[in-house]
Design an enzyme around this catalytic site. Structure first.
Site, PDB file in Angstrom:
ATOM      1  N   GLU A 180      19.828  -8.528  -7.686  1.00  0.00           N
ATOM      2  CA  GLU A 180      19.029  -7.724  -8.625  1.00  0.00           C
ATOM      3  C   GLU A 180      19.296  -6.226  -8.459  1.00  0.00           C
ATOM      4  O   GLU A 180      19.127  -5.444  -9.388  1.00  0.00           O
ATOM      5  CB  GLU A 180      17.539  -8.001  -8.430  1.00  0.00           C
ATOM      6  CG  GLU A 180      17.056  -7.616  -7.037  1.00  0.00           C
ATOM      7  CD  GLU A 180      15.612  -7.972  -6.752  1.00  0.00           C
ATOM      8  OE1 GLU A 180      14.884  -8.360  -7.677  1.00  0.00           O
ATOM      9  OE2 GLU A 180      15.213  -7.852  -5.576  1.00  0.00           O
TER      10      GLU A 180
ATOM     11  N   VAL B 276       0.868  -1.180   0.000  1.00  0.00           N
ATOM     12  CA  VAL B 276       0.000   0.000   0.000  1.00  0.00           C
ATOM     13  C   VAL B 276       0.905   1.230   0.000  1.00  0.00           C
ATOM     14  O   VAL B 276       1.911   1.264   0.724  1.00  0.00           O
ATOM     15  CB  VAL B 276      -0.924   0.005   1.247  1.00  0.00           C
ATOM     16  CG1 VAL B 276      -1.793   1.257   1.269  1.00  0.00           C
ATOM     17  CG2 VAL B 276      -1.812  -1.233   1.265  1.00  0.00           C
TER      18      VAL B 276
ATOM     19  N   ILE C  57      12.748 -12.144   2.805  1.00  0.00           N
ATOM     20  CA  ILE C  57      13.805 -13.025   2.307  1.00  0.00           C
ATOM     21  C   ILE C  57      15.105 -12.236   2.162  1.00  0.00           C
ATOM     22  O   ILE C  57      16.174 -12.803   2.145  1.00  0.00           O
ATOM     23  CB  ILE C  57      13.435 -13.698   0.962  1.00  0.00           C
ATOM     24  CG1 ILE C  57      13.262 -12.668  -0.154  1.00  0.00           C
ATOM     25  CG2 ILE C  57      12.200 -14.559   1.097  1.00  0.00           C
ATOM     26  CD1 ILE C  57      13.287 -13.292  -1.547  1.00  0.00           C
ATOM     27  N   ASP C  58      15.006 -10.896   2.047  1.00  0.00           N
ATOM     28  CA  ASP C  58      16.203 -10.068   1.816  1.00  0.00           C
ATOM     29  C   ASP C  58      17.094  -9.953   3.053  1.00  0.00           C
ATOM     30  O   ASP C  58      18.256  -9.551   2.951  1.00  0.00           O
ATOM     31  CB  ASP C  58      15.792  -8.652   1.388  1.00  0.00           C
ATOM     32  CG  ASP C  58      15.160  -8.617   0.006  1.00  0.00           C
ATOM     33  OD1 ASP C  58      15.088  -9.673  -0.640  1.00  0.00           O
ATOM     34  OD2 ASP C  58      14.747  -7.529  -0.426  1.00  0.00           O
TER      35      ASP C  58
ATOM     36  N   GLY D  65       8.043  -6.487   6.151  1.00  0.00           N
ATOM     37  CA  GLY D  65       9.391  -5.987   5.953  1.00  0.00           C
ATOM     38  C   GLY D  65       9.450  -4.484   6.224  1.00  0.00           C
ATOM     39  O   GLY D  65       8.591  -3.929   6.926  1.00  0.00           O
TER      40      GLY D  65
HETATM   41  O1  F6P Z   1      11.477  -7.519  -0.491  1.00  0.00           O
HETATM   42  C1  F6P Z   1      11.363  -8.823  -0.901  1.00  0.00           C
HETATM   43  C2  F6P Z   1      11.448  -8.947  -2.389  1.00  0.00           C
HETATM   44  O2  F6P Z   1      11.351 -10.308  -2.705  1.00  0.00           O
HETATM   45  C3  F6P Z   1      12.688  -8.315  -3.016  1.00  0.00           C
HETATM   46  O3  F6P Z   1      13.810  -9.133  -2.934  1.00  0.00           O
HETATM   47  C4  F6P Z   1      12.218  -8.081  -4.430  1.00  0.00           C
HETATM   48  O4  F6P Z   1      12.933  -7.031  -5.029  1.00  0.00           O
HETATM   49  C5  F6P Z   1      10.803  -7.698  -4.250  1.00  0.00           C
HETATM   50  O5  F6P Z   1      10.367  -8.274  -3.042  1.00  0.00           O
HETATM   51  C6  F6P Z   1       9.915  -8.169  -5.396  1.00  0.00           C
HETATM   52  O6  F6P Z   1       8.653  -7.622  -5.211  1.00  0.00           O
HETATM   53  P1  F6P Z   1       7.363  -8.043  -6.037  1.00  0.00           P
HETATM   54  O7  F6P Z   1       6.861  -9.331  -5.434  1.00  0.00           O
HETATM   55  O8  F6P Z   1       6.424  -6.926  -5.795  1.00  0.00           O
HETATM   56  O9  F6P Z   1       7.774  -8.241  -7.445  1.00  0.00           O
END
Ligand code: F6P
Length: 342
Positions: free
Chosen positions: A222, A73, A126-127, A102
């Site tokens: 990434e 959100v 996961i980060d 997170g």
């Molecule tokens: O914050 C967790 C995460 O998995 C990041 O590693 C990644 O950049 C992002 O979420 C991806 O987000 P979405 O699911 O919105 O594509």
């Protein structure tokens, strides 16, 4: 007492284990009730809830994703919605809210706490980039999945004497890349914390083949970026939540490497597979302990706090401190990889 629970942001293995733990602890240890809000903060803004009970959370320990649903959100929507969320919590007679999320979710939780709403935060991602806690659940699962995939890429890369670039998640922090790279014996790991020089990456690739090595594996977060002047990445702009849109750093670096070194390069983007499926046993235990201790904290009146793993203990840290900065990979952890990469 009545506890409200919601899961916000990107999903993560272990969310369901926290929900189950909160419900079991609340009911069995305190005779309390739990209500779940659907799709993160949206459930509070739009009054979408579901009662939770022990039979409803049966079997959740091992299940990936979140039974409550999740959503991102925009911060402005949350800011404007504080009174609305307070009203919805009052409608459900919620005494303490336990948001599981997170950076974004916990920042909103800290904002609600400042506005006087009793909150106990549970960190997930996961980060692994939430400050104040040594680890977040979901990280171990993501690293295990990435490691298995990289192990598999080693054998195909060596069969074809190729360079294989593996892009893993990690928006601002390179924890997944660092750990999966170390665990799988990658030859180079590129993280957001240390911009890379393409010329150096090319040199490493060429040197390894000149030395007679069969293949090269490069793990790329990434969020990794080239040093200024080294190579330009396509600009994807910002999404509606203010996050930089990624344009595929590994693929762009791969094209550049192939052009400059003449070696055959392939790129694999692991993507959401790292977040899917059942949590590892480590993450199930951590998520269960977080849920347990968040529920205890709620009943003991320790609000405005976040549960955190410090060493082997679960402690409480002020939410405001936990969201003050992101926990990125420190230079000394990157230096530890020197003997195993290059
Ligand atoms: O914050 C967790 C995460 O998995 C990041 O590693 C990644 O950049 C992002 O979420 C991806 O987000 P979405 O699911 O919105 O594509």
């Amino acid at each position: 007492m009545r506890i409200g629970v919601l899961t916000g942001g990107g999903d993560c293995p272990g969310l369901n284990a926290v929900i189950r733990s909160v419900v079991r602890t609340a009911e069995l240890s305190y005779g309390s009730e739990v209500v779940g809000f659907r799709n993160g903060w949206r459930g509070l803004l739009e009054n979408e809830s579901t009662p939770l009970s022990i039979p409803r959370v049966d079997g959740l320990l091992t299940r990936g994703g979140t039974t409550l649903g999740s959503a991102r959100v925009a911060p402005e929507q949350l800011n404007d919605g504080i009174d609305r969320m307070r009203d919805v919590l009052a409608t459900h007679a919620v005494d303490v809210l336990v948001p599981i999320g997170g950076e974004g979710t916990l920042t909103a939780a800290a904002m609600l706490s400042r506005a006087g709403v009793p909150v106990v935060g549970v960190p997930k991602t996961i980060d692994n980039d939430i400050d104040g806690t040594d680890l977040t659940f979901g990280f171990d699962t993501a690293v295990s999945i990435a490691t298995e995939m990289i192990d598999r890429l080693h054998t195909t890369a060596e069969s074809h004497q190729r360079v294989l670039l593996v892009e893993v998640m990690g928006r601002h922090a390179g924890w997944i890349a660092l750990h999966a790279g170390l665990a799988s014996g990658a030859h180079l790991t590129l993280v957001p914390e240390e911009p890379f020089d393409v010329t150096e990456v090319c040199k490493l690739v060429t040197n390894r083949f000149d030395r007679g090595d069969s293949h090269v594996i490069v793990v790329v977060s990434e969020g990794a970026t080239p040093k200024p002047g080294s190579m330009r990445l396509r600009d994807g702009g910002l999404d509606e939540f203010g996050h930089r849109r990624f344009t595929g750093v590994a693929q762009q670096l791969g094209d550049e490497l192939e052009r400059r070194t003449g070696k055959e390069v392939r790129t694999t983007v692991l993507g959401h597979v790292q977040r899917g499926g059942t949590p590892t046993s480590f993450d199930r235990v951590l998520a269960t302990r977080f849920g347990l201790h968040a529920t205890i904290a709620a009943h003991e009146g320790h609000t405005g706090q976040m549960v955190a793993l410090q060493g082997t203990r679960i402690r409480l840290v002020p939410l405001a401190d936990a969201v003050a900065r992101l926990k990125t990979v420190p230079a000394e952890r990157l230096a530890e990889t020197a003997a195993f990469t290059g």
